[in-house]
Design a protein around this motif. Structure first.
Motif, PDB file in Angstrom:
ATOM      1  N   LYS A   6       0.953  -1.126   0.012  1.00 52.38           N
ATOM      2  CA  LYS A   6      -0.064  -0.109   0.099  1.00 52.38           C
ATOM      3  C   LYS A   6       0.795   1.172   0.033  1.00 52.38           C
ATOM      4  CE  LYS A   6      -0.544  -0.064   4.951  1.00 52.38           C
ATOM      5  NZ  LYS A   6      -1.250  -0.517   6.159  1.00 52.38           N
ATOM      6  N   SER A  51       5.384  -5.664  10.621  1.00 52.75           N
ATOM      7  CA  SER A  51       6.555  -5.305  10.381  1.00 52.75           C
ATOM      8  C   SER A  51       7.104  -5.445  11.811  1.00 52.75           C
ATOM      9  CB  SER A  51       7.186  -4.198   9.773  1.00 52.75           C
ATOM     10  OG  SER A  51       6.806  -4.168   8.459  1.00 52.75           O
ATOM     11  N   ARG A  99       6.422   4.507   4.224  1.00 51.37           N
ATOM     12  CA  ARG A  99       5.413   4.548   3.057  1.00 51.37           C
ATOM     13  C   ARG A  99       5.661   6.184   2.735  1.00 51.37           C
ATOM     14  NH1 ARG A  99       3.005   0.220   5.412  1.00 51.37           N
ATOM     15  NH2 ARG A  99       2.318   1.146   7.238  1.00 51.37           N
TER      16      ARG A  99
HETATM   17  C1  LIG Z   1      -0.385  -1.581   6.620  1.00 50.27           C
HETATM   18  C2  LIG Z   1      -0.705  -2.677   6.908  1.00 50.27           C
HETATM   19  C3  LIG Z   1       0.246  -3.905   7.372  1.00 50.27           C
HETATM   20  C4  LIG Z   1       1.525  -3.843   6.911  1.00 50.27           C
HETATM   21  O1  LIG Z   1       2.141  -2.997   8.139  1.00 50.27           O
HETATM   22  P1  LIG Z   1       3.517  -2.614   8.191  1.00 50.27           P
HETATM   23  O2  LIG Z   1       3.884  -2.062   9.509  1.00 50.27           O
HETATM   24  O3  LIG Z   1       4.217  -1.910   7.328  1.00 50.27           O
HETATM   25  O4  LIG Z   1       4.196  -3.965   8.315  1.00 50.27           O
HETATM   26  C5  LIG Z   1      -0.471  -5.005   7.799  1.00 50.27           C
HETATM   27  N1  LIG Z   1      -1.538  -5.246   7.919  1.00 50.27           N
HETATM   28  C6  LIG Z   1      -2.651  -4.386   7.689  1.00 50.27           C
HETATM   29  C7  LIG Z   1      -4.158  -4.688   7.911  1.00 50.27           C
HETATM   30  C8  LIG Z   1      -2.226  -3.108   7.163  1.00 50.27           C
HETATM   31  O5  LIG Z   1      -3.079  -2.117   6.875  1.00 50.27           O
END
Ligand SMILES: *Cc1c(COP(=O)(O)O)cnc(C)c1O
Length: 221
Positions: free
Chosen positions: A25, A196, A220
């Motif tokens: 994303k 993460s 991001r």
């Molecule tokens: C953005 C998101 C992630 C990943 O998050 P990170 O901290 O960048 O790894 C995982 N699950 C959902 C539902 C998210 O919205």
């Protein structure tokens, strides 16, 4: 560190039966291509419009996972190609996925999203709501969806014990659901948990799907 190096390092940290979903994303398509060229095939997006645009630009063997809040009126935009929807939080939404998937003669895999975190901003079913949904759910009434497991987003906190407890609660609920509602359904086998900052904890609690963004792609835009 490059995307390729991040993926290579991550893959050494867990066994092959744990799926790695690259959460792309807000990342440019170029970054997804780099991950694809490094062998990554599972990608996760949380906004319908972004997913539709990116899907059109990546090879067709990518397995797309939708992980964000989903409005019923947007379901039809992703069912032609989406592999798994992690964020089903009502029977109404499930029904709409089935209805739209029928038009494409596709079976969409879904996960029920649970709200186990402390934050009230998180979405999902409370455990009793999840059990209530499964009590009335009749698989034969919804031939175009398949419930493959449960998903949660843990509290965003440095308190690792709190996060561990939340993952453990998802695991316990999963075990209950499996024995009560899916005793002869081997597809009900997924626990989508771990991002993460908390994936090492999720690995310790039996996750089968890690959703990792920043640890692959960096922060991001
Ligand atoms: C953005 C998101 C992630 C990943 O998050 P990170 O901290 O960048 O790894 C995982 N699950 C959902 C539902 C998210 O919205």
């Amino acid at each position: 560190m490059s995307i390729t190096a991040n993926l290579r390092r991550l893959r050494t940290e867990f066994p092959d039966n744990v799926s790695l979903i690259a959460v792309s994303k807000y990342q440019p398509v170029e970054s997804l291509r780099q991950a694809y060229d490094a062998g990554q095939r599972l990608f996760g997006e949380n906004r319908v419009q972004e997913l539709v645009v990116k899907q059109a630009q990546l090879p067709s063997d990518v397995e797309w996972h939708f992980i964000g809040t989903l409005q019923t009126n947007k379901v039809k935009l992703i069912v032609p190609f989406v592999h798994t929807i992690h964020s089903i939080d009502s029977l109404n939404l499930l029904r709409e996925v089935d209805r739209q998937a029928c038009k494409h003669n596709r079976v969409i895999r879904i996960l029920l999203q649970l709200h186990l975190a402390r934050e009230s901003t998180k979405h999902g079913l409370f455990p009793d709501e999840c059990l209530a949904l499964l009590r009335v759910f009749r698989p034969e009434e919804y031939p175009f969806v398949r419930i493959d497991g449960l998903m949660c987003i843990a509290s965003f906190t440095d308190d690792t014990e709190c996060v561990r407890q939340e993952f453990r609660r998802l695991r316990t609920l999963f075990d209950t659901c499996r024995s009560d509602f899916f005793p002869h359904a081997p597809h009900f086998r997924h626990l989508s948990m771990g991002m993460s900052h908390d994936y090492p904890i999720a690995l310790g609690e039996g996750t089968t799907m890690l959703r990792i963004g920043t640890a692959i792609f960096g922060t991001r835009l």
